[in-house]
Design a protein around this motif. Structure first.
Motif, PDB file in Angstrom:
ATOM      1  N   PRO A 163     -18.057 -21.241  12.012  1.00  0.00           N
ATOM      2  CA  PRO A 163     -17.773 -19.862  12.701  1.00  0.00           C
ATOM      3  C   PRO A 163     -17.153 -19.938  14.238  1.00  0.00           C
ATOM      4  O   PRO A 163     -16.341 -19.201  14.614  1.00  0.00           O
ATOM      5  N   GLU A 164     -17.566 -21.037  14.958  1.00  0.00           N
ATOM      6  CA  GLU A 164     -17.189 -21.392  16.352  1.00  0.00           C
ATOM      7  C   GLU A 164     -15.483 -21.775  16.389  1.00  0.00           C
ATOM      8  O   GLU A 164     -14.874 -21.474  17.374  1.00  0.00           O
ATOM      9  N   MET A 165     -14.803 -21.730  15.279  1.00  0.00           N
ATOM     10  CA  MET A 165     -13.399 -21.948  15.085  1.00  0.00           C
ATOM     11  C   MET A 165     -12.654 -20.836  14.328  1.00  0.00           C
ATOM     12  O   MET A 165     -11.535 -21.326  13.668  1.00  0.00           O
ATOM     13  N   SER A 166     -13.319 -19.843  14.219  1.00  0.00           N
ATOM     14  CA  SER A 166     -12.640 -18.813  13.514  1.00  0.00           C
ATOM     15  C   SER A 166     -11.557 -18.156  14.450  1.00  0.00           C
ATOM     16  O   SER A 166     -11.680 -18.377  15.714  1.00  0.00           O
ATOM     17  N   LEU A 167     -10.486 -17.544  13.723  1.00  0.00           N
ATOM     18  CA  LEU A 167      -9.292 -17.138  14.645  1.00  0.00           C
ATOM     19  C   LEU A 167      -9.646 -15.678  15.129  1.00  0.00           C
ATOM     20  O   LEU A 167      -8.558 -15.181  15.792  1.00  0.00           O
ATOM     21  N   ALA A 168     -10.683 -15.228  14.649  1.00  0.00           N
ATOM     22  CA  ALA A 168     -11.018 -13.562  15.160  1.00  0.00           C
ATOM     23  C   ALA A 168     -10.817 -13.323  16.446  1.00  0.00           C
ATOM     24  O   ALA A 168     -10.102 -12.330  17.111  1.00  0.00           O
ATOM     25  N   PRO A 169     -11.248 -14.340  17.416  1.00  0.00           N
ATOM     26  CA  PRO A 169     -11.206 -13.960  18.820  1.00  0.00           C
ATOM     27  C   PRO A 169      -9.908 -13.885  19.453  1.00  0.00           C
ATOM     28  O   PRO A 169      -9.679 -13.467  20.699  1.00  0.00           O
ATOM     29  N   LEU A 170      -8.751 -14.370  18.685  1.00  0.00           N
ATOM     30  CA  LEU A 170      -7.613 -14.282  19.002  1.00  0.00           C
ATOM     31  C   LEU A 170      -6.882 -13.266  19.036  1.00  0.00           C
ATOM     32  O   LEU A 170      -5.777 -12.854  19.507  1.00  0.00           O
ATOM     33  N   VAL A 171      -7.255 -12.187  18.014  1.00  0.00           N
ATOM     34  CA  VAL A 171      -6.943 -10.739  17.856  1.00  0.00           C
ATOM     35  C   VAL A 171      -6.466 -10.280  19.189  1.00  0.00           C
ATOM     36  O   VAL A 171      -5.274  -9.567  19.391  1.00  0.00           O
ATOM     37  N   VAL A 213      -2.979  -5.629  15.577  1.00  0.00           N
ATOM     38  CA  VAL A 213      -2.952  -7.001  14.810  1.00  0.00           C
ATOM     39  C   VAL A 213      -4.440  -6.760  14.141  1.00  0.00           C
ATOM     40  O   VAL A 213      -5.426  -6.509  14.662  1.00  0.00           O
ATOM     41  N   SER A 214      -4.197  -6.632  12.906  1.00  0.00           N
ATOM     42  CA  SER A 214      -5.516  -6.764  12.038  1.00  0.00           C
ATOM     43  C   SER A 214      -5.928  -8.184  11.708  1.00  0.00           C
ATOM     44  O   SER A 214      -5.003  -8.955  11.794  1.00  0.00           O
ATOM     45  N   VAL A 241       0.768  -6.202  12.605  1.00  0.00           N
ATOM     46  CA  VAL A 241       0.655  -7.765  12.085  1.00  0.00           C
ATOM     47  C   VAL A 241      -0.599  -8.045  11.523  1.00  0.00           C
ATOM     48  O   VAL A 241      -1.631  -7.404  11.948  1.00  0.00           O
ATOM     49  N   LEU A 242      -0.864  -8.921  10.570  1.00  0.00           N
ATOM     50  CA  LEU A 242      -2.116  -9.556  10.207  1.00  0.00           C
ATOM     51  C   LEU A 242      -2.345 -10.867  10.569  1.00  0.00           C
ATOM     52  O   LEU A 242      -1.440 -11.560  10.221  1.00  0.00           O
ATOM     53  N   LEU A 243      -3.484 -11.245  10.754  1.00  0.00           N
ATOM     54  CA  LEU A 243      -3.671 -12.612  11.070  1.00  0.00           C
ATOM     55  C   LEU A 243      -4.821 -13.017  10.015  1.00  0.00           C
ATOM     56  O   LEU A 243      -5.962 -12.397  10.107  1.00  0.00           O
ATOM     57  N   LEU A 244      -4.401 -13.959   9.385  1.00  0.00           N
ATOM     58  CA  LEU A 244      -5.202 -14.692   8.444  1.00  0.00           C
ATOM     59  C   LEU A 244      -6.159 -15.764   9.007  1.00  0.00           C
ATOM     60  O   LEU A 244      -6.148 -16.155  10.082  1.00  0.00           O
ATOM     61  N   GLU A 245      -7.647 -15.968   8.310  1.00  0.00           N
ATOM     62  CA  GLU A 245      -8.368 -16.825   8.907  1.00  0.00           C
ATOM     63  C   GLU A 245      -7.817 -18.310   8.909  1.00  0.00           C
ATOM     64  O   GLU A 245      -7.113 -18.546   8.331  1.00  0.00           O
ATOM     65  N   ASN A 246      -8.362 -19.096   9.623  1.00  0.00           N
ATOM     66  CA  ASN A 246      -8.358 -20.566   9.749  1.00  0.00           C
ATOM     67  C   ASN A 246      -7.867 -21.108   8.633  1.00  0.00           C
ATOM     68  O   ASN A 246      -8.741 -21.310   7.484  1.00  0.00           O
ATOM     69  N   THR A 247      -6.566 -21.499   8.487  1.00  0.00           N
ATOM     70  CA  THR A 247      -6.286 -22.377   7.040  1.00  0.00           C
ATOM     71  C   THR A 247      -7.191 -23.517   6.923  1.00  0.00           C
ATOM     72  O   THR A 247      -7.352 -23.904   5.612  1.00  0.00           O
ATOM     73  N   ARG A 248      -7.583 -24.198   7.861  1.00  0.00           N
ATOM     74  CA  ARG A 248      -8.259 -25.311   7.696  1.00  0.00           C
ATOM     75  C   ARG A 248      -9.871 -25.224   7.205  1.00  0.00           C
ATOM     76  O   ARG A 248     -10.681 -26.167   6.961  1.00  0.00           O
ATOM     77  N   PHE A 249     -10.223 -24.043   7.207  1.00  0.00           N
ATOM     78  CA  PHE A 249     -11.477 -23.676   6.550  1.00  0.00           C
ATOM     79  C   PHE A 249     -11.457 -24.198   4.976  1.00  0.00           C
ATOM     80  O   PHE A 249     -12.474 -24.032   4.488  1.00  0.00           O
ATOM     81  N   HIS A 250     -10.327 -24.383   4.701  1.00  0.00           N
ATOM     82  CA  HIS A 250     -10.139 -24.838   3.151  1.00  0.00           C
ATOM     83  C   HIS A 250      -9.786 -26.346   3.196  1.00  0.00           C
ATOM     84  O   HIS A 250      -8.805 -26.562   3.700  1.00  0.00           O
ATOM     85  N   ALA A 251     -10.475 -27.252   2.427  1.00  0.00           N
ATOM     86  CA  ALA A 251      -9.995 -28.546   2.290  1.00  0.00           C
ATOM     87  C   ALA A 251      -8.419 -28.745   1.713  1.00  0.00           C
ATOM     88  O   ALA A 251      -7.860 -29.773   2.092  1.00  0.00           O
ATOM     89  N   GLY A 252      -8.120 -27.681   0.970  1.00  0.00           N
ATOM     90  CA  GLY A 252      -6.970 -27.808   0.324  1.00  0.00           C
ATOM     91  C   GLY A 252      -5.678 -27.733   1.380  1.00  0.00           C
ATOM     92  O   GLY A 252      -4.786 -28.118   1.066  1.00  0.00           O
ATOM     93  N   GLU A 253      -5.841 -27.172   2.557  1.00  0.00           N
ATOM     94  CA  GLU A 253      -4.924 -27.284   3.495  1.00  0.00           C
ATOM     95  C   GLU A 253      -4.370 -28.540   3.741  1.00  0.00           C
ATOM     96  O   GLU A 253      -3.394 -28.873   3.810  1.00  0.00           O
ATOM     97  N   GLU A 254      -5.399 -29.346   4.445  1.00  0.00           N
ATOM     98  CA  GLU A 254      -4.787 -30.666   4.867  1.00  0.00           C
ATOM     99  C   GLU A 254      -4.666 -31.655   3.927  1.00  0.00           C
ATOM    100  O   GLU A 254      -4.003 -32.666   4.107  1.00  0.00           O
ATOM    101  N   ALA A 281      -5.865 -11.149  22.277  1.00  0.00           N
ATOM    102  CA  ALA A 281      -4.526 -11.851  22.887  1.00  0.00           C
ATOM    103  C   ALA A 281      -3.337 -11.668  22.369  1.00  0.00           C
ATOM    104  O   ALA A 281      -2.163 -11.504  22.885  1.00  0.00           O
ATOM    105  N   LEU A 282      -3.266 -11.687  20.883  1.00  0.00           N
ATOM    106  CA  LEU A 282      -2.047 -11.329  20.047  1.00  0.00           C
ATOM    107  C   LEU A 282      -1.495  -9.960  20.144  1.00  0.00           C
ATOM    108  O   LEU A 282      -0.230  -9.799  20.650  1.00  0.00           O
ATOM    109  N   GLN A 283      -2.854  -8.954  20.025  1.00  0.00           N
ATOM    110  CA  GLN A 283      -2.429  -7.721  20.353  1.00  0.00           C
ATOM    111  C   GLN A 283      -1.428  -7.289  21.836  1.00  0.00           C
ATOM    112  O   GLN A 283      -0.455  -6.760  21.828  1.00  0.00           O
ATOM    113  N   SER A 284      -2.055  -8.010  22.868  1.00  0.00           N
ATOM    114  CA  SER A 284      -1.550  -7.822  23.986  1.00  0.00           C
ATOM    115  C   SER A 284      -0.026  -8.602  24.369  1.00  0.00           C
ATOM    116  O   SER A 284       0.593  -7.957  24.895  1.00  0.00           O
ATOM    117  N   ALA A 285      -0.012  -9.780  23.597  1.00  0.00           N
ATOM    118  CA  ALA A 285       1.222 -10.418  23.634  1.00  0.00           C
ATOM    119  C   ALA A 285       2.375  -9.416  22.751  1.00  0.00           C
ATOM    120  O   ALA A 285       3.574  -9.387  23.345  1.00  0.00           O
TER     121      ALA A 285
END
Length: 396
Positions: A69-77, A88-89, A111-124, A79-83
């Motif tokens: 949870p501490e590595m979720s991308l949700a808190p970046l929304v 941004v959903s 714009v849509l932001l997806l959750e952290n791709t590295r939450f899945h082992a298949g990414e790396e 900052a993304l909207q501001s920039a």
């Protein structure tokens, strides 16, 4: 070039999966440095202007295939909207039902932001199944994350082979700058390589001596090369066991017609601290109880003369202990010279690597360089002559 840009691909009415690097520093859930977010703005705005719907994919931290949870991308929304200046959903997963529903609900102009791709082992692991799940979300793939291009991950490599693919504006700028610096450069070319250890930059030095006309070596690395020449460097940081390797690099450079430049005078001190008492001496005269912490003024003059004789500069690493005064003088002075020549249109200057960016910013020279890469590992691997999987996939 061999790769497409946003200008070469039809985006109107299409879901555009955009791999970005927004691995930004945060404190208490708030972004403290939005530089990486600001750098993706041109790409996202161009996709929107062309009628595409941007869906952002990114990693954050090293969750190693687990939901952290501490590595979720949700808190970046925010900052993304501001920039970006648009709504941004956020999707609570980057694949499957949550992602599909969020994509379906994405309004035009948003714009849509997806959750952290590295939450899945298949990414790396670059798993085809995971890449296929990502690909199912859109019709076009855009890679704007050069800083992650040296990793063969699903969202940087496999996905590019499943959809029509293009480079984003940041990736495009990076690749053009690198091509201008080493691919097909205006000659003569000079490379500045500094830092603490030769052992960490062997591949880099070995590649550069065959590609450039002049190689300036600074920092602790220079001490190792001085040792290889039989020079006593006192208590200086040096990898004495690497002396034979340094001699091999000298020989390789000579065979390739590359001139290696080492400090001819040095700034020595008995202690490593800001404002320490110091003296400038010939590089051959470091006292036994002292250490070399910077290159001297004569060395800077020689480096400046090399810059003036060249048309292209690639810079990675400082010339001395740039973090503390007065041992930042050589780096600051050489950086100022490179900036001056670049401003005058006499030099194409490309720099990259963490310490390098910090040193050039500290010297007040970064803004005048032709291109500053913030890509770190990818920039270094490119300088080493290695193929970057994320770039190679765009050319497939």
């Amino acid at each position: 070039m061999g790769w497409k840009t946003l200008d070469d691909i039809e985006l109107a009415g299409k879901i555009v999966l955009v791999r970005v690097d927004i691995n930004v520093p945060m404190e208490a859930g708030v972004v403290t440095d939005a530089t990486r977010i600001e750098k993706i703005v041109p790409t996202v705005r161009d996709i929107l202007a062309k009628g595409g719907k941007p869906v952002l994919m990114a990693h954050f931290g090293r969750p190693k295939g687990q939901v952290v949870p501490e590595m979720s991308l949700a808190p970046l929304v925010p900052a993304l909207q501001s920039a970006l200046g648009v709504p941004v959903s956020f999707a609570e997963d980057c694949i499957g039902g949550p992602a599909k529903r969020a994509v379906a609900a994405l309004a035009e102009g948003g714009v849509l932001l997806l959750e952290n791709t590295r939450f899945h082992a298949g990414e790396e692991k670059n798993e085809p199944e995971f890449a296929a799940s990502l690909a199912a979300l859109g019709q076009v793939y855009v890679n704007d994350a050069f800083s992650a291009a040296h990793r063969a991950h699903a969202s940087t490599e496999a996905l590019a082979r499943l959809l029509p693919a293009a480079a984003g504006r940041l990736m495009e700028a990076e690749l053009k700058a690198l091509e201008a610096a080493l691919g097909n450069p205006a000659r003569p070319v000079v490379a500045v390589v500094g830092g603490a250890k030769v052992s960490t930059k062997l591949d880099l030095l070995g590649n550069l001596v065959e590609k450039v006309d002049h190689l300036v070596i600074g920092g602790g690395m220079a001490n190792t090369f001085l040792v290889a020449q039989g020079i006593d460097v006192g208590k200086s940081l040096a990898e004495r066991e690497m002396a034979p390797t340094a001699l091999e690099i000298f020989a390789k450079a000579k065979a390739a017609g590359c001139t290696i430049h080492l400090p001819v005078d040095v700034v020595c001190a008995r202690e490593f601290k800001a404002g320490a008492e110091n003296e400038t001496l010939p590089a051959t005269a470091c006292p036994a109880d002292a250490m070399i912490l910077d290159a001297g003024p004569q060395s800077v003059a020689e480096v400046s003369a090399v810059f003036e004789a060249c048309q292209t500069l690639i810079w990675n690493g400082p010339l001395g202990a740039f973090e503390i005064a007065p041992f930042d003088r050589a780096t600051n002075a050489a950086a100022a010279k490179a900036a001056e020549l670049t401003r005058a249109g006499k030099l194409i200057s490309v720099a990259g690597g963490g310490d390098t960016v910090a040193a050039l910013n500290k010297a007040g020279a970064a803004a005048d360089f032709t291109y500053i890469s913030t890509a770190g590992g990818a920039f270094l691997e490119w300088m080493e002559g290695k193929e970057l999987p994320g770039v190679a996939a765009l050319m497939a």
